[in-house]
Design an enzyme around this catalytic site. Structure first.
Site, mmCIF file in Angstrom:
data_model
loop_
_atom_site.group_PDB
_atom_site.id
_atom_site.type_symbol
_atom_site.label_atom_id
_atom_site.label_comp_id
_atom_site.label_asym_id
_atom_site.label_seq_id
_atom_site.Cartn_x
_atom_site.Cartn_y
_atom_site.Cartn_z
ATOM 1 N N CYS A 2 -11.149 6.513 -9.811
ATOM 2 C CA CYS A 2 -12.579 6.626 -10.031
ATOM 3 C C CYS A 2 -13.737 5.974 -9.164
ATOM 4 O O CYS A 2 -13.282 4.960 -8.565
ATOM 5 C CB CYS A 2 -12.624 5.947 -11.430
ATOM 6 S SG CYS A 2 -11.361 6.348 -12.646
ATOM 7 N N ARG A 27 -12.346 10.110 -2.866
ATOM 8 C CA ARG A 27 -11.527 9.467 -3.572
ATOM 9 C C ARG A 27 -10.523 9.910 -4.597
ATOM 10 O O ARG A 27 -9.603 9.429 -4.887
ATOM 11 C CB ARG A 27 -12.006 8.153 -4.211
ATOM 12 C CG ARG A 27 -13.081 7.231 -3.493
ATOM 13 C CD ARG A 27 -13.867 6.458 -4.004
ATOM 14 N NE ARG A 27 -13.139 5.485 -4.839
ATOM 15 C CZ ARG A 27 -12.709 4.261 -4.406
ATOM 16 N NH1 ARG A 27 -12.978 4.042 -3.380
ATOM 17 N NH2 ARG A 27 -11.881 3.455 -5.431
ATOM 18 N N TRP A 76 -10.770 9.815 -12.718
ATOM 19 C CA TRP A 76 -9.411 10.198 -12.745
ATOM 20 C C TRP A 76 -8.686 9.985 -13.946
ATOM 21 O O TRP A 76 -8.777 8.724 -14.241
ATOM 22 C CB TRP A 76 -8.893 9.436 -11.499
ATOM 23 C CG TRP A 76 -7.548 9.744 -11.109
ATOM 24 C CD1 TRP A 76 -6.523 8.791 -11.682
ATOM 25 C CD2 TRP A 76 -6.868 10.462 -9.965
ATOM 26 N NE1 TRP A 76 -5.258 9.328 -11.139
ATOM 27 C CE2 TRP A 76 -5.489 10.353 -10.194
ATOM 28 C CE3 TRP A 76 -7.279 11.594 -9.289
ATOM 29 C CZ2 TRP A 76 -4.807 11.130 -9.397
ATOM 30 C CZ3 TRP A 76 -6.418 12.278 -8.490
ATOM 31 C CH2 TRP A 76 -5.310 11.984 -8.567
ATOM 32 N N ASN A 102 -14.051 1.687 -14.340
ATOM 33 C CA ASN A 102 -12.924 1.800 -13.765
ATOM 34 C C ASN A 102 -11.741 0.955 -14.110
ATOM 35 O O ASN A 102 -12.252 -0.355 -14.313
ATOM 36 C CB ASN A 102 -13.335 1.651 -12.212
ATOM 37 C CG ASN A 102 -14.047 2.770 -11.666
ATOM 38 O OD1 ASN A 102 -14.184 3.911 -12.227
ATOM 39 N ND2 ASN A 102 -14.310 2.675 -10.003
ATOM 40 N N GLY A 103 -10.552 1.145 -14.060
ATOM 41 C CA GLY A 103 -9.408 0.429 -14.532
ATOM 42 C C GLY A 103 -8.916 0.786 -15.857
ATOM 43 O O GLY A 103 -9.293 1.977 -16.425
ATOM 44 N N GLU A 484 7.176 9.256 7.706
ATOM 45 C CA GLU A 484 5.575 9.556 7.796
ATOM 46 C C GLU A 484 5.320 10.850 8.101
ATOM 47 O O GLU A 484 4.332 11.594 7.446
ATOM 48 C CB GLU A 484 4.567 8.510 8.811
ATOM 49 C CG GLU A 484 3.261 9.026 8.953
ATOM 50 C CD GLU A 484 2.469 8.550 7.757
ATOM 51 O OE1 GLU A 484 3.179 8.010 6.897
ATOM 52 O OE2 GLU A 484 1.356 8.974 7.743
ATOM 53 N N LYS A 488 3.291 13.221 5.323
ATOM 54 C CA LYS A 488 1.907 13.952 5.619
ATOM 55 C C LYS A 488 2.097 15.154 5.533
ATOM 56 O O LYS A 488 1.210 15.986 4.737
ATOM 57 C CB LYS A 488 1.735 13.945 7.314
ATOM 58 C CG LYS A 488 0.305 13.471 7.833
ATOM 59 C CD LYS A 488 -0.262 12.136 7.452
ATOM 60 C CE LYS A 488 -0.171 11.543 6.158
ATOM 61 N NZ LYS A 488 -0.500 10.335 6.327
ATOM 62 N N GLU A 491 2.303 16.116 1.378
ATOM 63 C CA GLU A 491 1.086 15.777 0.629
ATOM 64 C C GLU A 491 0.053 16.925 0.834
ATOM 65 O O GLU A 491 -0.752 16.967 -0.101
ATOM 66 C CB GLU A 491 0.629 14.410 0.797
ATOM 67 C CG GLU A 491 -0.058 14.148 1.990
ATOM 68 C CD GLU A 491 -0.468 12.541 2.199
ATOM 69 O OE1 GLU A 491 -0.837 11.991 1.223
ATOM 70 O OE2 GLU A 491 -0.243 12.198 3.322
ATOM 71 N N HIS A 507 26.946 12.274 5.580
ATOM 72 C CA HIS A 507 27.183 11.912 4.411
ATOM 73 C C HIS A 507 26.588 12.267 3.017
ATOM 74 O O HIS A 507 26.289 11.803 2.204
ATOM 75 C CB HIS A 507 26.739 10.160 4.608
ATOM 76 C CG HIS A 507 27.457 9.404 5.474
ATOM 77 N ND1 HIS A 507 28.658 8.818 5.544
ATOM 78 C CD2 HIS A 507 26.993 9.079 6.813
ATOM 79 C CE1 HIS A 507 28.971 8.433 6.589
ATOM 80 N NE2 HIS A 507 27.718 8.424 7.382
ATOM 81 N N LYS A 607 -7.482 8.642 -2.966
ATOM 82 C CA LYS A 607 -7.422 8.041 -1.794
ATOM 83 C C LYS A 607 -7.035 6.496 -2.081
ATOM 84 O O LYS A 607 -6.407 6.041 -1.165
ATOM 85 C CB LYS A 607 -8.947 7.984 -1.230
ATOM 86 C CG LYS A 607 -9.176 7.332 0.064
ATOM 87 C CD LYS A 607 -8.253 7.928 1.166
ATOM 88 C CE LYS A 607 -8.483 7.270 2.550
ATOM 89 N NZ LYS A 607 -7.298 7.565 3.401
#
Ligand code: F6R
Length: 612
Positions: A2, A27, A76, A102-103, A484, A488, A491, A507, A607
């Site tokens: 948010c 974001r 969000w 927000n929160g 990583e 990448k 996502e 294994h 974000k």
């Protein structure tokens, strides 16, 4: 997640609010809204589900709302689905108070039930509306807005950044904060609140950061801040030196591509000021040599890509420091009853400095006696302010949801800090110190060479973009780098992908390899190149198609077995992942491009993850 912006000034508020919200779009959000107050029209609220463009069209770019005071929000969804009604601002029953939040309000149900018994009707399913309704209730009791906000804050539990305007409180907006970022922006004849500095950078660079429990009253000409007992507080002002254009695409097709290309320069900015006379100088931390010598254990705590930086650093730091280094996901660390004492150094890595799990894990470690050194990009963020020491990465604003330059600068800084600590401990020899430092200084130039090969990587992406499942394999730092690369890719392209330590293949995982399965085999770590090669042979024998990543030095050998090969310049093995990760970022980028994905704003992702 948010985003909040608030404005008190003499210009029309709505277009400023919409512009600020647009700058926070990166974001992640699912709905947006604004509320503006004017003398003649009172409170006017417009909100809608979906992209900001919908809200902009609905208000004719803000022209339909009149007034010089307002708040805006991108939401969000947490409590209640994304919808027009659940979008912020929320308005109290009598239509006099509008609020953005927000929160998460943890005790919202209990308060909601209480208010419902008193006859209050709720329109939304959100925890945030409860705050607006409770505020109306307390305002009716005391007829003093500031006092009413104080009473509300004493009743609600959880995390909040709040922006409030009230029809009866003509020229001011009120802000409050606990465990969610909120800053105050000081302009000329206009002032701001924002959850993210990029929202207001166009208007001012002078900011102060609200602390937990504080309430602020913002008018066009003043910002007054109070503590939770309503005692005035003097705030320190900071100048933000981020370039506004750094938060704009500047001719690049996507922020992600721009940020990938910015990496050599970003690394230069991170490391150059910290190398003086061929020594690493960390003036910005206060750890003494005596403290360092007594460190018995090191934790690295982070989430997502920052955690992957921690994974690479574990290998590198254990080599340089000869001390146990444990990398733990922040969401696991905070609830695992961690073994932390006065001799534990906790490295906290976060681009945003606001990731809730990382912040909570850091606080838990500090509560147990650990000392926190934070590696953070966003200046003045919560983690930066609460850590015992902070080292900024100075990467500038990172807008694409998928991190690239923040990852690279975190990694370069971790290498630098590892070298510094190794020197203090006497665990890095002189020659090794020189070799690693020289490597760090060569990094930007060598990375530039990798970036000159984008066309090759684009070609491989066009060859492999339609695979449904892609595996990354590697050993040691190549394994950490593979994690990583895999994140990448998944996502932003939504292709299923996993990273495995090559030695683990036998294994279990190797049963997933069948004719045509794409395996990205990482063989950049020189000491284990031969082992990497045998794993390529192993998967090829089961029918895999292999895209290999190695160094120029080993390219020829690799080409004999792999189907396709990418190579990067050789550098000190500790630094090799800093170069190796770049083709993996580009591969993910071009694959996502081929698949027509929304690269800068991948689905379901935000974000900065400020909720648990
Ligand atoms: C992936 C990505 C995330 C972040 C993670 C931690 O591309 O960006 O995995 O790395 O959410 O965020 P920070 O570093 O802000 O704590």
């Amino acid at each position: 997640m948010c985003g909040i912006i608030g404005f008190a000034g003499h210009s029309e508020a709505a277009p400023i609010l919409l512009d600020g919200l647009e700058r926070m779009e990166y974001r992640g959000y699912d709905s947006a809204g604004i509320a503006v107050r004017s003398e003649t029209k009172g409170l006017q609220v417009k909100k809608s589900k979906g992209r900001l463009q919908v809200l902009s069209d609905l208000t004719h770019g803000g022209a339909d709302l009149e007034g010089n005071l307002g708040i805006g929000h991108t939401r969000w969804a947490t409590h209640g689905e994304p919808s027009d009604v659940n979008a912020h601002p929320h308005v109290s029953s009598n239509g006099q108070i509008a609020l953005v939040h927000n929160g998460i309000i943890e005790n919202y149900l209990e308060i909601k039930e209480h208010l419902m018994k008193l006859g209050v009707t709720f329109k939304s399913d959100t925890d945030s509306e409860v705050v607006a309704q409770l505020l109306e209730y307390h305002y009716n009791e005391c007829h003093n807005m500031l006092e009413a906000v104080g009473r509300v804050l004493r009743r609600i539990e959880g995390s909040y950044a709040l922006g409030i305007i009230c029809a009866d409180y003509p020229n001011a907006l009120i802000a409050a904060r606990k465990d969610a970022p909120l800053l105050l922006g000081y302009g000329k004849g206009e002032n701001f609140i924002a959850s993210d500095v990029t929202a207001i950078l166009k208007h001012t660079r002078e900011v102060s950061y609200m602390d937990d429990g504080e309430i602020a009253v913002i008018t066009p000409d003043s910002i007054d801040v109070f503590d939770d007992e309503l005692v005035p507080v003097t705030k320190e002002h900071h100048q933000v030196n981020w370039d506004v254009t750094a938060a704009e695409k500047g001719g690049y097709p996507h922020f992600m591509f721009k940020e990938i290309m910015e990496q050599p320069e970003a690394i230069r900015k991170t490391v150059s000021p910290r190398i003086k006379g061929e020594r690493v100088v960390l003036d910005d931390i206060s750890m003494t040599q005596e403290y360092v010598k007594n460190i018995s254990r090191i934790f690295i705590i982070a989430c997502g890509s920052s955690y992957h930086v921690g994974m690479v650093s574990k290998y590198n730091w254990e080599k340089m420091l000869r001390r146990p280094v444990e990398v733990v996901l922040a969401s696991e660390f905070r609830y695992c009853d961690p073994l932390v004492d006065d001799h534990t150094l906790v490295i906290v890595i976060s681009q945003s400095g606001e990731t809730l799990d990382t912040m909570a894990a850091m606080r838990e470690a500090q509560r147990r006696g650990g000392r926190a050194l934070a590696i953070v990009n966003v200046v003045g963020s919560s983690i930066a302010r609460d850590a015992d020491d902070v080292l900024y990465t100075w990467a500038g604003p990172e807008i694409a949801v998928a991190t690239t330059k923040a990852y690279s600068t975190q990694l370069a800084l971790m290498d630098l800090v590892g070298l510094y600590l190794g020197d203090l401990l006497g665990t890095v020899s002189d020659s090794e110190y020189k070799a690693i430092l020289a490597g760090i200084q060569e990094l930007p130039e060598k990375m530039q060479k990798v970036l000159e090969k984008t066309a090759d990587i684009q070609y491989f992406a066009s060859r492999y973009f339609n695979h449904n499942s892609i595996f990354f394999i590697g050993r040691n730092v190549d394994y950490a780098m593979g994690m990583e690369g895999s994140l990448k890719l998944k996502e932003i392209s939504y292709i299923h992908s996993e990273a495995y330590a090559s030695g683990e293949l036998k294994h279990g995982t190797i049963s997933l390899i069948e004719q045509g399965t794409l395996v990205v085999a990482l063989g950049t770590y020189a000491p284990l190149f031969d082992k990497a090669m045998s794993n390529v042979v192993e998967v090829k024998a089961r029918g895999a198609e292999v895209l290999a990543l190695t160094t120029d030095e080993f390219r020829e050998k690799m080409e004999k077995t792999a189907d396709s090969t990418i190579s990067v310049p050789s550098i000190h093995p500790i630094l090799q992942p800093s170069l190796g990760v770049v083709p993996l970022q580009l591969f993910a980028y071009y694959v996502a491009l081929q698949r027509g994905c929304d690269i800068d704003k991948p689905r379901n992702l935000a974000k900065s993850v400020t909720v648990e």
